[in-house]
Design an enzyme around this catalytic site. Structure first.
Site, mmCIF file in Angstrom:
data_model
loop_
_atom_site.group_PDB
_atom_site.id
_atom_site.type_symbol
_atom_site.label_atom_id
_atom_site.label_comp_id
_atom_site.label_asym_id
_atom_site.label_seq_id
_atom_site.Cartn_x
_atom_site.Cartn_y
_atom_site.Cartn_z
ATOM 1 N N GLU A 168 73.186 8.153 30.931
ATOM 2 C CA GLU A 168 72.425 8.609 29.752
ATOM 3 C C GLU A 168 70.993 8.131 29.965
ATOM 4 O O GLU A 168 70.732 6.928 29.882
ATOM 5 C CB GLU A 168 72.992 7.971 28.479
ATOM 6 C CG GLU A 168 74.409 8.375 28.153
ATOM 7 C CD GLU A 168 74.515 9.796 27.656
ATOM 8 O OE1 GLU A 168 73.491 10.377 27.239
ATOM 9 O OE2 GLU A 168 75.625 10.347 27.711
ATOM 10 N N GLU A 209 57.726 10.007 29.957
ATOM 11 C CA GLU A 209 58.267 9.327 28.772
ATOM 12 C C GLU A 209 57.425 8.083 28.467
ATOM 13 O O GLU A 209 57.216 7.249 29.340
ATOM 14 C CB GLU A 209 59.717 8.911 29.042
ATOM 15 C CG GLU A 209 60.394 8.313 27.831
ATOM 16 C CD GLU A 209 61.832 7.893 28.110
ATOM 17 O OE1 GLU A 209 62.103 7.320 29.181
ATOM 18 O OE2 GLU A 209 62.685 8.129 27.236
HETATM 19 P P1 NAD Z 1 65.919 0.357 32.156
HETATM 20 O O1 NAD Z 1 66.440 1.485 32.978
HETATM 21 O O2 NAD Z 1 64.755 -0.395 32.664
HETATM 22 O O3 NAD Z 1 67.072 -0.724 31.920
HETATM 23 C C1 NAD Z 1 68.298 -0.378 31.342
HETATM 24 C C2 NAD Z 1 69.350 -1.360 31.807
HETATM 25 O O4 NAD Z 1 69.499 -1.247 33.218
HETATM 26 C C3 NAD Z 1 69.009 -2.830 31.552
HETATM 27 O O5 NAD Z 1 70.183 -3.517 31.184
HETATM 28 C C4 NAD Z 1 68.518 -3.312 32.898
HETATM 29 O O6 NAD Z 1 68.701 -4.689 33.102
HETATM 30 C C5 NAD Z 1 69.415 -2.518 33.841
HETATM 31 N N1 NAD Z 1 68.880 -2.311 35.189
HETATM 32 C C6 NAD Z 1 67.584 -2.238 35.577
HETATM 33 N N2 NAD Z 1 67.510 -2.063 36.914
HETATM 34 C C7 NAD Z 1 68.784 -2.011 37.378
HETATM 35 C C8 NAD Z 1 69.372 -1.809 38.662
HETATM 36 N N3 NAD Z 1 68.626 -1.651 39.761
HETATM 37 N N4 NAD Z 1 70.721 -1.795 38.765
HETATM 38 C C9 NAD Z 1 71.497 -1.939 37.660
HETATM 39 N N5 NAD Z 1 71.001 -2.146 36.429
HETATM 40 C C10 NAD Z 1 69.661 -2.163 36.272
HETATM 41 O O7 NAD Z 1 65.677 0.963 30.710
HETATM 42 P P2 NAD Z 1 65.090 0.232 29.429
HETATM 43 O O8 NAD Z 1 63.624 0.043 29.644
HETATM 44 O O9 NAD Z 1 65.931 -0.948 29.084
HETATM 45 O O10 NAD Z 1 65.368 1.337 28.296
HETATM 46 C C11 NAD Z 1 64.542 2.399 28.074
HETATM 47 C C12 NAD Z 1 65.082 3.663 28.736
HETATM 48 O O11 NAD Z 1 66.417 3.927 28.304
HETATM 49 C C13 NAD Z 1 64.283 4.893 28.356
HETATM 50 O O12 NAD Z 1 64.057 5.674 29.495
HETATM 51 C C14 NAD Z 1 65.202 5.625 27.381
HETATM 52 O O13 NAD Z 1 64.976 6.998 27.282
HETATM 53 C C15 NAD Z 1 66.535 5.310 27.946
HETATM 54 N N6 NAD Z 1 67.576 5.507 26.926
HETATM 55 C C16 NAD Z 1 68.406 6.577 27.048
HETATM 56 C C17 NAD Z 1 69.379 6.818 26.080
HETATM 57 C C18 NAD Z 1 70.315 7.995 26.192
HETATM 58 O O14 NAD Z 1 71.347 7.985 25.507
HETATM 59 N N7 NAD Z 1 70.036 8.994 27.003
HETATM 60 C C19 NAD Z 1 69.505 5.950 24.999
HETATM 61 C C20 NAD Z 1 68.642 4.867 24.907
HETATM 62 C C21 NAD Z 1 67.677 4.656 25.890
#
Ligand code: NAD
Length: 493
Positions: A265, A397
């Site tokens: 997601e 975004e």
């Molecule tokens: P992010 O991708 O930076 O981090 C999300 C999660 O992934 C965190 O727990 C982080 O620690 C982990 N992560 C980061 N790098 C990783 C790796 N290499 N391997 C495994 N895990 C890793 O996102 P964010 O900044 O926390 O959240 C914002 C983003 O989430 C935005 O792009 C938003 O659109 C998206 N989002 C999507 C939905 C949906 O349902 N489509 C819902 C909420 C947020």
């Protein structure tokens, strides 16, 4: 902007593995902050590969011991309902932790994070007793005289690694664990490094509800280390991830290499389309809500606004006036209408994108976005893009309270502009013209299209993205397929 909350609950500061509060094996920690003040709240375990291995082994042992997956489905349902009740009883504590750690308004922490989690758990609990297969006749002609009884059954996929972001910390965690547990999987959840507190309490409450040890574990740590180790662990059968498209691509590649199941997601750049018959007042209110809700930190935030040229100026100026009237502050202050960004790093990213949008030719209609405060605040910002230039704020975004607005002349033109995005998560259409609304619903490349509303979600309604917004759907009946494998059974007689 002082922090007004005086009744701070105890802050969780350990992981939760195998039914026990667990520090990192190497004793390493990192700080987490209150985004409204910029002050450190507590230190959280910085999990290493060793800690992740411990959590996954624990989860695998719990899966193999079969106490969970072979438990009568009604007992699994009962435990999920018990967890929902416990969350409800801890509403004030959980909402306070969320607002302290994430910055959102306390009313939203209660209404969306806590009540939403209760609602999702109760809905998903019901699926535990409704997982079913099919029976069918086969046409195999040999050996002569042999008949066959064939059926499918759905079995839990195994150990699930759930990785979630920081925008709805408790709710996103529940969106993952509730269906996974209902289906009989065991789970290792990694919350975002910025916002781990409510996820840890969630696991503690699950233990209190009576979930067997190891069935639901929470690890804390950084994405590139703890998250990556979890994704590539050989005993993980499925990864369910919500977060950025950038990280989703990394996780998707790893899962493809390992042939692990994955649901992703990801990010969004959702269009809001206002047709010329829409009452400008309704358009202003709807579009402002679509972008400013949760400080714009919403994957389906309506961040690209397309308004029919005849009402463009009135609507866009009206949204700028709404933005300028919004009171920023602590989520605990009753007068606050918008809290801070989640972190200093994220505030700087959002401010950088606003500056870039201006440099590229966007016209800022609202007040200066910069806020002189210790917390990580950004003022809501409206950017007019009358020439429909391909500004970076139109393509990328922002994940903050930043709206870019374009005029359009006809429906085919606006449909093409709305779809000219790598993302396809959500979209909304504002009109009472049924024919045009249905043409747009048909044509929009988005996992959810709202009409005369935006950002509304429900556990019964599938949710997910087209294109770079993800792979798979959460919620609804389809979620059962996501956490189970189909097993065919063929009996000769
Ligand atoms: P992010 O991708 O930076 O981090 C999300 C999660 O992934 C965190 O727990 C982080 O620690 C982990 N992560 C980061 N790098 C990783 C790796 N290499 N391997 C495994 N895990 C890793 O996102 P964010 O900044 O926390 O959240 C914002 C983003 O989430 C935005 O792009 C938003 O659109 C998206 N989002 C999507 C939905 C949906 O349902 N489509 C819902 C909420 C947020």
């Amino acid at each position: 902007m002082p922090e007004k909350n005086s009744q701070t609950p105890q802050l969780p500061h350990t992981m939760f593995i195998n039914g026990e509060k667990t520090p990192a094996a190497a004793g390493k920690t990192f700080p987490i902050y209150n985004p409204a003040t910029g002050q450190e709240l507590t230190q959280i375990p910085d999990a290493s590969e060793t800690d992740i291995d411990h959590a996954v082994q624990t989860s695998k042992a719990a899966f193999d011991s079969a106490t969970w997956r072979r438990m009568p489905p009604a007992s699994r349902e009962h435990l999920l309902l018990k967890l929902a009740d416990l969350i409800e009883q801890h509403t004030d504590e959980l909402a306070t932790l969320e607002t302290l750690n994430q910055g959102k308004l306390i009313a939203f922490s209660k209404m969306l994070e806590v009540s939403g989690s209760v609602q999702w758990l109760r809905y998903m609990a019901g699926w535990a007793t409704k997982i079913e297969g099919t029976t069918f006749d086969l046409s195999i002609p040999f050996p002569p005289g042999t008949r066959y009884n064939a059926s499918t059954k759905r079995v839990p996929v195994g150990v699930v690694a759930a990785i979630v972001p920081w925008n709805f910390p408790l709710l996103m965690a529940v969106w993952k664990i509730a269906p996974a547990l209902a289906c009989g999987c065991t789970v290792v959840l990694k919350p975002a490094e910025e916002t781990p507190l409510t996820a840890i309490r969630l696991a503690e409450l699950a233990h209190e509800a009576g979930f067997p040890p190891g069935v639901f574990n929470v690890v804390t740590g950084r994405g590139e280390t703890a998250g990556a180790a979890l994704v590539k662990h050989p005993l993980v059968n499925k990864v369910t991830f919500t977060g950025s498209t950038e990280v989703g691509r990394i996780i998707g590649r790893q899962c493809a290499d390992d042939l692990k199941r994955a649901s992703l997601e990801l990010g969004g750049k959702s269009p809001v389309i206002v047709l010329d018959d829409c009452d400008p007042k309704k358009a202003i209110e709807g579009a402002a809500g679509a972008i400013f809700f949760n400080h714009g930190q919403v994957c389906t935030a309506g961040s690209r606004l397309y308004v029919a040229r005849s009402i463009y100026d009135e609507v866009v100026q009206g949204i700028a006036a709404v933005a300028d009237g919004i009171t920023l502050g602590s989520g605990f202050d009753a007068a606050t209408q918008m809290g801070p960004m989640v972190s200093a790093r994220h505030r700087d990213k959002v401010m950088g994108m606003i500056a870039h949008g201006k440099l590229e030719g966007g016209e800022i209609l609202s007040r200066d976005a910069a806020v002189d405060a210790d917390g990580f605040f950004v003022r809501p910002t409206v950017i007019a893009n009358r020439a429909c230039k391909p500004l970076s704020v139109v393509r990328e975004e922002v994940f903050g309270p930043v709206l870019v607005a374009m005029p359009y002349d006809d429906i085919d033109e606006v449909l093409a502009q709305a779809n000219a995005s790598e993302y396809g998560l959500g979209a909304s259409v504002w009109t009472n013209q049924l024919d045009k609304a249905l043409r747009l619903v048909d044509g929009l490349e988005a996992g959810t299209v709202w009409v005369n509303t935006h950002n509304m979600v429900d556990p019964a309604m599938p949710f997910g993205g087209f294109k770079a917004s993800g792979i798979g759907r959460e919620h609804g009946k389809v979620i059962v397929d996501s956490y189970t494998e189909s097993k065919s059974v063929c009996i000769a007689y």
